[in-house]
Design a protein around this motif. Structure first.
Motif, PDB file in Angstrom:
ATOM      1  N   TRP A 269      -8.755  54.737  20.080  1.00 43.64           N
ATOM      2  CA  TRP A 269      -8.503  55.330  21.397  1.00 43.64           C
ATOM      3  C   TRP A 269      -8.672  54.303  22.510  1.00 43.64           C
ATOM      4  CZ3 TRP A 269     -10.879  56.097  26.049  1.00 43.64           C
ATOM      5  CH2 TRP A 269     -10.266  57.018  26.912  1.00 43.64           C
TER       6      TRP A 269
ATOM      7  N   PRO B 149     -11.129  61.170  21.592  1.00 44.22           N
ATOM      8  CA  PRO B 149     -11.522  61.207  20.177  1.00 44.22           C
ATOM      9  C   PRO B 149     -12.261  62.500  19.837  1.00 44.22           C
ATOM     10  CG  PRO B 149     -12.017  59.072  21.128  1.00 44.22           C
ATOM     11  CD  PRO B 149     -11.597  59.946  22.264  1.00 44.22           C
TER      12      PRO B 149
ATOM     13  N   ARG C 205      -0.761  60.012  28.971  1.00 42.47           N
ATOM     14  CA  ARG C 205      -0.852  59.148  27.793  1.00 42.47           C
ATOM     15  C   ARG C 205      -0.168  57.803  27.974  1.00 42.47           C
ATOM     16  NH1 ARG C 205      -2.852  61.726  23.345  1.00 42.47           N
ATOM     17  NH2 ARG C 205      -2.855  64.013  23.341  1.00 42.47           N
TER      18      ARG C 205
ATOM     19  N   SER D  17      -5.614  52.499  23.499  1.00 42.35           N
ATOM     20  CA  SER D  17      -4.515  53.277  24.063  1.00 42.35           C
ATOM     21  C   SER D  17      -4.445  53.016  25.568  1.00 42.35           C
ATOM     22  CB  SER D  17      -4.743  54.768  23.802  1.00 42.35           C
ATOM     23  OG  SER D  17      -5.855  55.230  24.563  1.00 42.35           O
TER      24      SER D  17
END
Length: 256
Positions: free
Chosen positions: A12, A156, A191, A15
């Motif tokens: 994560w 997460p 995102r 990202s």
């Protein structure tokens, strides 16, 4: 931290949202640690953030779990002195550290209370601890709650996120007094880097209008020792007694 949670958090953090969080936390940690003085400092977990980069302490360690991935151990060895340990049983003498930094450790630890107890044990009196965590009372926290229902998580899933009031209660029980709290990352839970950047103006607006709703918080606490106070040297009291003036009546008696 379990191997599963370490892998999930590591993935994560790479990202776009993870990079956004790391950038804010790195900036805030640099500002905080630059003004904390002492000799020994330890960062526990998340080597993707160099929490002690701005610290001027001569001895700095970067700690990872024994189950850390090869990439994490490589990052540790590339930053400070890397060591592998069990977060619930720190291999440091009691009252030996001036600063401990816990970036996203408590929310992924199997026994967060035990980790905090160990931190309190190894800190010297007036030693300091900095804790980073995800804020459940934020847009990201709400998004995570919805994601658990729809099986579309944003953060997460292995972590149990701790609210700031709850964390302050834990710290208070261990005589770790909170000095300052900081919040950041006010952009909605997008995102992609493109959309996170487009809402970068929300950072300053959030700090002004809804400061406690940032996606991430950082807590700075100091170890307080009850019943401890500074006193002057004993010889000062003796000297004070010896230099007391003789009452006038006694002086008269001596003259007679």
């Amino acid at each position: 931290m379990s191997e599963k949670s370490i892998i999930a958090l590591d993935k994560w953090l790479h990202s776009p949202a993870g990079a956004y969080v790391r950038a804010w936390e790195q900036s805030c940690l640099d500002e905080l640690t630059a003004d904390i003085f002492g000799y020994n400092a330890v960062q526990i977990g998340v080597p993707q953030i160099d929490a002690l980069a701005a610290s001027r302490m001569p001895n700095k360690w970067q700690a990872a779990t024994r189950t850390s991935t090869a990439d994490e151990l490589a990052i540790c060895s590339g930053n400070q002195i890397g060591i592998a340990l069990d977060f619930a049983e720190l291999p440091f003498a009691s009252q030996s550290l001036d600063l401990v930094v816990l970036p996203h450790v408590l929310e992924f630890a199997a026994e967060p209370h035990q980790v905090l107890r160990e931190v309190e044990r190894v800190l010297i009196p007036e030693g300091q601890v900095i804790i980073c965590g995800f804020n459940p009372a934020s847009l990201w926290g709400v998004r995570q709650g919805v994601g658990k229902i729809t099986s579309s998580d944003y953060l997460p899933t292995a972590g149990e996120f701790i609210s700031l009031p709850r964390l302050k209660d834990w710290l208070k029980l261990l005589n770790l007094g909170v000095s300052r709290s900081h919040f950041g990352c006010y952009a909605p839970p997008f995102r992609t880097t493109h959309w996170l950047d487009r809402f970068s103006l929300m950072e300053s607006a959030g700090q002004k209008w809804w400061p406690y709703l940032g996606a991430v918080y950082m807590v700075h606490a100091i170890k307080r020792v009850k019943g401890m106070r500074l006193i002057g040297p004993v010889w000062n009291k003796k000297k004070a007694k010896s230099t007391q003036t003789v009452p006038a009546t006694n002086r008269n008696e001596r003259i007679k």
